[in-house]
Write a protein that holds these residues in place. Structure first.
Motif, PDB file in Angstrom:
ATOM      1  N   SER A 132       0.638  -1.151   0.065  1.00 15.96           N
ATOM      2  CA  SER A 132       0.045  -0.189   0.006  1.00 15.96           C
ATOM      3  C   SER A 132       0.903   1.334  -0.193  1.00 15.96           C
ATOM      4  CB  SER A 132      -1.005   0.309   1.313  1.00 15.96           C
ATOM      5  OG  SER A 132      -1.590  -1.097   1.328  1.00 15.96           O
ATOM      6  N   LEU A 133       0.152   2.283  -0.318  1.00 14.82           N
ATOM      7  CA  LEU A 133       0.914   3.764  -0.241  1.00 14.82           C
ATOM      8  C   LEU A 133       0.577   4.254   1.114  1.00 14.82           C
ATOM      9  CD1 LEU A 133       2.496   5.785  -1.817  1.00 14.82           C
ATOM     10  CD2 LEU A 133       0.026   6.868  -2.575  1.00 14.82           C
ATOM     11  N   CYS A 134       1.530   4.291   2.013  1.00 16.88           N
ATOM     12  CA  CYS A 134       1.074   4.720   3.375  1.00 16.88           C
ATOM     13  C   CYS A 134       1.652   6.170   3.769  1.00 16.88           C
ATOM     14  CB  CYS A 134       1.903   3.481   4.396  1.00 16.88           C
ATOM     15  SG  CYS A 134       1.067   1.979   4.052  1.00 16.88           S
ATOM     16  N   PHE A 135       0.867   6.665   4.624  1.00 12.25           N
ATOM     17  CA  PHE A 135       1.288   8.039   5.174  1.00 12.25           C
ATOM     18  C   PHE A 135       1.166   8.139   6.591  1.00 12.25           C
ATOM     19  CE2 PHE A 135      -0.364   8.498   1.039  1.00 12.25           C
ATOM     20  CZ  PHE A 135       0.710   9.164   0.418  1.00 12.25           C
ATOM     21  N   ASP A 136       2.121   8.184   7.573  1.00 18.67           N
ATOM     22  CA  ASP A 136       2.108   8.122   8.941  1.00 18.67           C
ATOM     23  C   ASP A 136       2.135   9.565   9.640  1.00 18.67           C
ATOM     24  OD1 ASP A 136       2.110   5.462   8.625  1.00 18.67           O
ATOM     25  OD2 ASP A 136       4.124   5.337   9.656  1.00 18.67           O
ATOM     26  N   SER A 137       1.664   9.949  10.632  1.00 16.03           N
ATOM     27  CA  SER A 137       1.753  10.961  11.540  1.00 16.03           C
ATOM     28  C   SER A 137       2.755  10.987  12.300  1.00 16.03           C
ATOM     29  CB  SER A 137       0.078  11.110  12.364  1.00 16.03           C
ATOM     30  OG  SER A 137       0.427  10.305  13.417  1.00 16.03           O
ATOM     31  N   ALA A 138       3.175  11.977  12.832  1.00 19.06           N
ATOM     32  CA  ALA A 138       4.255  11.999  14.000  1.00 19.06           C
ATOM     33  C   ALA A 138       3.521  11.240  15.159  1.00 19.06           C
ATOM     34  CB  ALA A 138       4.664  13.477  14.261  1.00 19.06           C
ATOM     35  N   PRO A 139       4.148  10.992  16.005  1.00 16.91           N
ATOM     36  CA  PRO A 139       3.608  10.261  17.313  1.00 16.91           C
ATOM     37  C   PRO A 139       2.645  11.260  17.875  1.00 16.91           C
ATOM     38  CG  PRO A 139       6.048   9.913  17.319  1.00 16.91           C
ATOM     39  CD  PRO A 139       5.916  10.704  16.038  1.00 16.91           C
ATOM     40  N   LEU A 140       1.481  10.847  18.378  1.00 13.02           N
ATOM     41  CA  LEU A 140       0.636  11.532  19.013  1.00 13.02           C
ATOM     42  C   LEU A 140       1.058  12.037  20.513  1.00 13.02           C
ATOM     43  CD1 LEU A 140      -1.064  10.446  16.822  1.00 13.02           C
ATOM     44  CD2 LEU A 140      -3.107  10.411  18.194  1.00 13.02           C
ATOM     45  N   THR A 141       0.705  13.186  20.924  1.00 14.32           N
ATOM     46  CA  THR A 141       1.014  13.728  21.956  1.00 14.32           C
ATOM     47  C   THR A 141      -0.129  13.495  23.085  1.00 14.32           C
ATOM     48  OG1 THR A 141       0.648  15.879  21.423  1.00 14.32           O
ATOM     49  CG2 THR A 141       2.886  15.056  21.436  1.00 14.32           C
ATOM     50  N   ASP A 142      -1.327  13.257  22.649  1.00 12.84           N
ATOM     51  CA  ASP A 142      -2.647  13.323  23.521  1.00 12.84           C
ATOM     52  C   ASP A 142      -3.324  12.070  22.968  1.00 12.84           C
ATOM     53  OD1 ASP A 142      -2.191  15.607  25.221  1.00 12.84           O
ATOM     54  OD2 ASP A 142      -2.333  16.696  23.430  1.00 12.84           O
ATOM     55  N   ASN A 143      -4.210  11.726  23.865  1.00 10.74           N
ATOM     56  CA  ASN A 143      -5.465  10.778  23.298  1.00 10.74           C
ATOM     57  C   ASN A 143      -6.064  11.303  22.181  1.00 10.74           C
ATOM     58  OD1 ASN A 143      -4.774   8.670  25.127  1.00 10.74           O
ATOM     59  ND2 ASN A 143      -6.143   9.431  26.691  1.00 10.74           N
ATOM     60  N   LEU A 144      -6.327  10.479  21.231  1.00 13.96           N
ATOM     61  CA  LEU A 144      -7.156  10.894  19.946  1.00 13.96           C
ATOM     62  C   LEU A 144      -8.430   9.787  20.098  1.00 13.96           C
ATOM     63  CD1 LEU A 144      -7.929  12.436  17.418  1.00 13.96           C
ATOM     64  CD2 LEU A 144      -6.728  10.908  16.153  1.00 13.96           C
ATOM     65  N   ASP A 145      -9.582  10.279  20.423  1.00  9.81           N
ATOM     66  CA  ASP A 145     -10.832   9.566  20.756  1.00  9.81           C
ATOM     67  C   ASP A 145     -11.942   9.862  19.438  1.00  9.81           C
ATOM     68  OD1 ASP A 145      -9.617   8.440  22.968  1.00  9.81           O
ATOM     69  OD2 ASP A 145     -11.067   9.851  24.244  1.00  9.81           O
ATOM     70  N   LEU A 146     -12.156   8.532  18.918  1.00 10.30           N
ATOM     71  CA  LEU A 146     -12.932   8.539  17.850  1.00 10.30           C
ATOM     72  C   LEU A 146     -14.226   8.028  17.891  1.00 10.30           C
ATOM     73  CD1 LEU A 146     -10.079   7.852  15.264  1.00 10.30           C
ATOM     74  CD2 LEU A 146     -10.752  10.213  15.930  1.00 10.30           C
ATOM     75  N   LEU A 147     -15.303   8.301  17.207  1.00  9.63           N
ATOM     76  CA  LEU A 147     -16.546   7.705  17.136  1.00  9.63           C
ATOM     77  C   LEU A 147     -17.363   8.216  16.263  1.00  9.63           C
ATOM     78  CD1 LEU A 147     -18.622   5.672  18.231  1.00  9.63           C
ATOM     79  CD2 LEU A 147     -19.598   7.406  19.825  1.00  9.63           C
ATOM     80  N   GLY A 148     -17.509   7.408  14.934  1.00 10.05           N
ATOM     81  CA  GLY A 148     -18.362   7.703  13.730  1.00 10.05           C
ATOM     82  C   GLY A 148     -17.506   7.230  12.565  1.00 10.05           C
ATOM     83  N   ARG A 149     -17.732   7.869  11.412  1.00 12.49           N
ATOM     84  CA  ARG A 149     -17.196   7.524  10.221  1.00 12.49           C
ATOM     85  C   ARG A 149     -16.220   8.394   9.586  1.00 12.49           C
ATOM     86  NH1 ARG A 149     -21.587   4.834   6.342  1.00 12.49           N
ATOM     87  NH2 ARG A 149     -19.768   3.823   5.721  1.00 12.49           N
ATOM     88  N   ALA A 150     -14.979   7.931   9.318  1.00  7.54           N
ATOM     89  CA  ALA A 150     -14.063   9.049   8.819  1.00  7.54           C
ATOM     90  C   ALA A 150     -14.348   8.905   7.098  1.00  7.54           C
ATOM     91  CB  ALA A 150     -12.804   8.294   8.959  1.00  7.54           C
ATOM     92  N   GLU A 151     -13.793  10.010   6.619  1.00  8.86           N
ATOM     93  CA  GLU A 151     -13.879  10.140   5.264  1.00  8.86           C
ATOM     94  C   GLU A 151     -12.442  10.632   4.601  1.00  8.86           C
ATOM     95  OE1 GLU A 151     -16.599  13.119   3.717  1.00  8.86           O
ATOM     96  OE2 GLU A 151     -18.392  12.089   4.902  1.00  8.86           O
ATOM     97  N   ILE A 152     -11.990   9.954   3.458  1.00 12.58           N
ATOM     98  CA  ILE A 152     -10.887  10.344   2.882  1.00 12.58           C
ATOM     99  C   ILE A 152     -11.171  10.800   1.414  1.00 12.58           C
ATOM    100  CG2 ILE A 152      -8.538   9.723   1.856  1.00 12.58           C
ATOM    101  CD1 ILE A 152      -8.348   7.891   3.899  1.00 12.58           C
TER     102      ILE A 152
END
Length: 671
Positions: free
Chosen positions: A400-420
């Motif tokens: 795959s073609l992959c793109f990473d973020s930098a390491p997170l500094t805080d919790n990232l809490d998700l609920l729902g549907r992401a879009e690209i």
């Protein structure tokens, strides 16, 4: 149970207006002798006598002990019911359900209020029947279901052809080919069996006749008219299952009538599902039925609109008995606040409003994934918490073609549907595109948070996927992929990864061109749904840790999943073996065994080499009586056509008594 406050009617015939007799198993509260009681219907083709008996026996005695009758009915042509099934969720099936509801309501032991519930097929049809508004139906509980039969079931997903369509066609052939139990239907069992064998359809022929989202799929898709469902609807699902979108879609479409509950589970009832923690389904259901079927003042109507388990940085494993996380509630569901990421310098970064214009210049990358990218995806719907679930994603990330973020500094809490959203160009009429959202742990372990797929010919911006058009070859086109719903916490020190691939096999079948895509990485925009304001809650777990009744084991169950790479032939095989073992019901003496043997194969340089082959062997046995059916289904393709074959062989004692074959070529239709 000798002192149980209920009795079991092992087989009750319900005669429909066309003369067909459907078979019901009924758990009747003793209190019904004095005061009429409400009833709950479950209407399935999965054989009450053997197929669903363990789970039925885990729930309906509890309902009956609470004064609620349970009525489990086999759809025509299945189990002990007369006739032959005519398809999935057909007008005949739904009309039959309405007749049964009216029959239940008219019985002297019923108070006139009926609920309907089920998981999967039964979860589908209880919502579909609710849309028909039979007067006695007052509430439903729908588990692992869909509101959109084309885009969110086992057939097609956003215009992509799901491999599970063949798997499920073979499964249904196996279910419908099996004999009724002579102990219940008597000497006519063989006549009934032969009628099924001779007349049963091979469902995949009809499904492949409808490769676009036409009226065939719009029928019984309640998203076409949510307002038709007037009654309270509890909609449940598990994050590990393929039907994870439905609770959100239901409360968005029926905000004043629906409640959502989503746990970490596979495709099972919540009181015995994996991974844990489980939920007290019996307590939830009884409270729901008491409120809506006998007007109890128990506050069920005040339940939060959304209750969800947020997975907390889970780790893929060969078996996941428990997933870390926490329960949350939202009294009222609203469209989530979104956080936006873009790709800059090949890194995933939070979109800044004042980012320099120069950084938005086109940056084209050509992507052509190996055709076996996707073997870490698991199954579309999962029955066990093993390799049926998505495993470590690093093998799929490699293609795959992959793109990473930098390491997170805080919790990232998700609920729902992401879009690209991104700009792509293709030199063929269409291609498939998969997008995965991945949690990369500090040690490199990659856990799939969510994924979405899109057939680019079905890129309709309205999201209806019912008007496919060829791609403008060589021209940049903006497309949006809506990923499946998720509830997930990404922890500090972890990275977010977006992984794009032009293959996700065998989850989705390859397009016929394998032309690859040119992706403008600077155009990539990722929108993530934030959990936002919520209330922490405790969800009661079932008191009984082993609610399924013990049966007599004559042969142990086995399961196996393998990926085989033939390096000399440049070929990959994905192999599945599921053997239920031979198990005898201690009260009926009926022993059954089902073996699923399925293989998908593809040559890595040829999408037209794709082939799926599924074999089901089903045994039924009692002293002096034995039947076996062997059901085979195969799917292959050319550039222009799908080719499907199927066969059923039936054996009585040690003699073959029936054989039937299907063989059809069906044109590919933007698929």
């Amino acid at each position: 149970m000798t002192n149980a406050p209920y009795s079991v009617i092992e087989n009750k015939w319900i005669t429909l207006k066309d003369g067909t007799r459907l078979a019901a198993r009924i758990w009747m509260p003793d209190s019904a002798d004095l005061t009429p009681v409400p009833a709950v219907l479950e209407f399935l083709p999965y054989r009450k006598r053997d197929g669903t008996s363990p789970r039925d026996e885990s729930t309906y005695p509890v309902f009956a002990s609470a004064g609620i009758a349970g009525v489990r009915v086999d759809i025509r042509g299945s189990g002990e019911s007369d006739g032959v099934i005519d398809g999935e969720y057909t007008p005949l099936e739904l009309d039959n359900a309405c007749e049964i509801i009216a029959w239940i309501a008219e019985q002297a032991w019923c108070n006139g209020s009926v609920g309907m519930m089920g998981i999967s097929w039964g979860g589908f049809n209880c919502l579909q029947v609710a849309a028909l508004q039979p007067p006695a139906l007052k509430a439903v509980i729908s588990i692992a279901s869909t509101v959109d039969r084309y885009n969110d079931d086992i057939h097609y997903k956003n215009g992509c052809h799901l491999a599970v369509q063949l798997s499920w066609a073979a499964t249904m052939l196996a279910y419908q080919s099996r004999s009724p139990d002579p102990e219940l239907v008597g000497g006519r069992w063989r006549e009934m069996w032969m009628e099924r064998l001779e007349k049963e359809p091979f469902f995949m022929e009809e499904w492949l006749d409808h490769q676009q989202r036409d009226d065939f799929w719009k029928h019984a898709s309640i998203c076409e008219d949510f307002d038709a469902v007037k009654i309270p609807s509890m909609v449940m699902a598990g994050w590990a299952d393929g039907y994870r979108n439905t609770p959100i879609r239901a409360i968005e479409g029926m905000p004043d009538r629906a409640k959502a509950l989503i746990g970490p589970w596979v495709h099972k009832y919540p009181h015995f599902a994996w991974p844990k923690p489980r939920a007290d389904f019996h307590g939830e259901a009884i409270r729901w039925w008491d409120k809506w079927l006998r007007n109890a003042d128990n506050g069920a109507e005040t339940l939060p609109q959304m209750r969800a388990y947020i997975l907390d940085a889970v780790t893929p494993a060969p078996r996941r008995d428990h997933d870390a996380g926490f329960w949350v509630a939202k009294k009222t569901w609203q469209s989530p606040e979104m956080v936006h990421y873009t790709v800059r310098d090949e890194r995933l970064v939070i979109d800044a409003e004042n980012s320099p214009v120069e950084s938005h210049k086109n940056h084209d990358v050509f992507l052509k994934s190996p055709l076996d990218t996707g073997t870490a995806a698991g199954e579309y719907f999962t029955l066990k918490p093993d390799a049926e679930m998505a495993i470590d994603q690093r093998s799929d990330d490699a293609g795959s073609l992959c793109f990473d973020s930098a390491p997170l500094t805080d919790n990232l809490d998700l609920l729902g549907r992401a879009e690209i959203t991104l700009n792509v160009a293709c030199d063929a009429d269409w291609a498939n595109l998969c997008a995965r959202l991945v949690d990369v742990h500090p040690d490199g372990t990659a856990a799939r948070i969510s994924f979405g797929v899109l057939n680019l010919a079905h890129r309709d911006p309205a999201g209806n996927y019912n008007n496919p058009q060829p791609m403008p070859q060589g021209e940049k086109t903006s497309v949006t992929i809506v990923l499946d719903a998720c509830g997930y916490r990404v922890r500090p020190g972890h990275k977010l990864r977006v992984a794009l691939s032009t293959a996700y096999w065998p989850m989705i079948l390859p397009d016929p061109f394998n032309a690859g895509l040119t992706i403008d990485t600077a155009s990539i925009n990722l929108s993530l749904p934030l959990l936002g304001d919520h209330d922490p809650i405790d969800m009661p777990e079932p008191e009984n840790p082993n609610p399924l009744p013990p049966y007599i084991e004559h042969h142990p169950a086995t399961t196996r999943r393998e990926v085989r790479h033939n390096l000399t032939q440049n070929k990959t095989e994905y192999c599945i073996l599921e053997d239920t073992g031979a198990v005898e019901h201690p009260d009926t003496g009926l022993s059954t065994r089902q073996i699923r043997d399925e293989t998908w194969a593809i040559s890595l340089d040829d999408p037209l080499s794709m082939r799926g082959h599924a074999v089901w062997t089903c045994d039924m046995e009692r002293d002096g009586w034995f039947t076996r059916t062997v059901c085979t289904a195969t799917l292959s393709c050319t550039k222009t056509d799908w080719h499907v074959e199927a066969r059923v062989i039936a054996v009585e004692q040690d003699k073959e008594v029936f054989e039937k074959n299907w063989n059809r070529t069906i044109p590919r239709d933007f698929m």
